[in-house]
Structure formats: structure tokens, C-alpha cells
Design an enzyme around this catalytic site. Structure first.
Site, short mmCIF file in Angstrom:
data_model
loop_
_atom_site.label_atom_id
_atom_site.label_comp_id
_atom_site.label_asym_id
_atom_site.label_seq_id
_atom_site.Cartn_x
_atom_site.Cartn_y
_atom_site.Cartn_z
N ALA A 179 7.92 1.76 2.29
CA ALA A 179 8.25 1.93 3.72
C ALA A 179 8.28 3.41 4.03
O ALA A 179 8.46 4.25 3.14
CB ALA A 179 9.60 1.29 4.04
N GLU A 224 -0.12 -5.57 6.02
CA GLU A 224 1.22 -5.57 5.41
C GLU A 224 2.13 -6.56 6.14
O GLU A 224 2.87 -7.32 5.51
CB GLU A 224 1.81 -4.16 5.45
N THR A 242 0.85 -1.19 0.00
CA THR A 242 0.00 0.00 0.00
C THR A 242 0.89 1.24 0.00
O THR A 242 2.00 1.20 0.50
CB THR A 242 -0.86 0.00 1.29
N GLY A 243 0.36 2.34 -0.52
CA GLY A 243 1.08 3.61 -0.43
C GLY A 243 1.34 4.23 -1.78
O GLY A 243 1.03 3.65 -2.83
#
Length: 218
Positions: A84, A104, A29-30
Site C-alpha cells: 500500500a 489490485e 504489485t510494487g
């Protein structure tokens, strides 16, 4: 000079060789992962499906035509790609800025290889400048916060944030994380903690970082 978005896009594409010939992949995700999912569109014929760490990534995967699978049905994954918030030289991470840390961490644990992608700004010598996210059961929020204060942190409730698992997030400021594994274990042992955003017991296996024009791998 490349913008941060261009750096994220570049490192996202650098992860593609790691998922070549892998039928079912783990996807995180991100913002960097959004570029990675975009890049997967060209290879979707080779991908049987993906196990995703958040509803937002699942939605994006489905949009480009990659089926989203349940980890329970898939078992062990060959490769998991995620970003991260901070990375130290031992490939230990802080994650959870996007509130998806629990899923995650589950997918990372169930994967043989964890490939972490990031722009160079995420590399640090010591973890902790980025506030450490901790997912907590809502009724335990203030109890957990008091316990975190005893560990030297300054927890702040991330208001108006409910995780995909219907829990709350505490962001812990002012931690200098010299011993990530030890702190990860200590916070895991606080009753009411669902997951802590230190990824040290299961660090990344490969880190790809875009620095200027080059991709650094370690």
C-alpha cells in the site's frame, strides 16, 4: 538501523505464513511485493498458481516457476497479499502508486482475506498526503479532472504512464480524506473513472508493518 529495503524484505517474509497451505494465491504489485515473490521461490512446490495484479508481477512469478492463472478460471481466492502507499488505523488504504490499482482492487474484492504488507513509513492517521491515484478512460481525462477539482482535489495527469488496461492515471493532490468510504463512492460515480485508489469499501483484513526490528500486526 535497517534500510527501507531491508524493512520491506522483512515484512515480505512475515507474510509467508498467511499463504502456507494455500494452493492458489493472489499477488499484488510494487517494491515490497517484489521481495514477497522472491521469498515464494522456496515454497513454489506447494503453490499451484497465482493470480497477479500486474504484468510485471506476472513476469516475476513465471521466472521463479509459479504459474500465473486467470481470475475468471479460479473464482474466489483464499488469500491476497499486496502492499500500500498509505494505511490508516482502520486498515483503509491508498494504492495505485504503481498504476496497478484496478486489477489490485478486483483481486482484493475476489479474495476472502486481504493481507497488506508495508514498511512503517506508510502508516498515517488520515489518508491523503500521498496523491490519490485514479485510473480513467483516456477521453474522459480532462472531464474527470474538472469534477475532481469540485471535490477539492488538485489532479495532475501522470504523463507517459499507460496502465496495463491501456488507461491514464490522474494523481489527486491536497485531499484530506476524512471519510474514505464516502469519497471512494463519490469518485466511483464520476463518469469515465475506471477505478479510484481508495481501498475503504474493501479494506485490508490484516496489516503487517515493519517498524524497526519488529513486525507490527493489526
Amino acid at each position: 538501523m535497517m534500510t527501507q529495503d531491508e524493512l520491506k524484505q522483512k515484512v515480505a517474509r512475515a507474510a509467508l505464513p498467511y499463504v502456507k497451505d494455500v494452493g492458489i494465491i493472489g499477488v499484488g504489485t510494487g517494491s515490497t511485493i517484489r521481495y514477497f515473490i522472491d521469498a515464494l521461490a522456496d515454497f513454489k512446490a506447494d503453490i499451484e498458481g497465482a493470480v497477479s495484479s500486474s504484468e510485471s508481477s506476472s513476469e516475476q512469478l513465471r521466472k521463479i516457476g509459479i504459474p500465473v492463472l486467470d481470475l475468471n478460471a479460479v473464482g474466489t481466492l483464499d488469500v491476497y497479499v499486496d502492499g500500500a502507499d498509505e494505511i490508516n488505523p482502520l486498515k483503509e488504504l491508498i494504492k495505485g502508486g504503481g498504476a496497478a490499482l484496478t486489477r489490485e482492487k478486483i483481486i482484493a474484492a475476489a479474495s476472502k482475506k486481504f493481507v497488506c504488507i508495508a514498511d512503517g513509513s506508510k502508516c498515517v492517521d488520515v489518508l491523503g498526503a500521498f496523491p490519490l491515484p485514479i485510473e480513467v478512460i483516456p477521453m474522459a481525462r480532462s472531464y474527470v479532472a474538472r469534477e475532481l477539482v469540485k471535490l477539492g482535489g488538485q489532479p495532475i495527469w501522470r504523463e507517459n504512464c499507460v496502465t496495463d488496461n491501456h488507461n491514464h492515471i490522474l494523481d489527486v493532490h491536497n485531499l484530506n480524506i476524512m471519510e474514505p468510504i464516502k469519497l471512494e463512492q463519490a469518485i466511483n460515480n464520476i463518469t469515465g473513472v475506471v477505478c479510484v485508489g481508495i481501498f475503504a469499501m474493501r479494506p485490508a483484513d490484516v496489516v503487517l508493518v515493519s517498524k524497526g526490528d519488529e513486525i507490527v500486526t493489526f
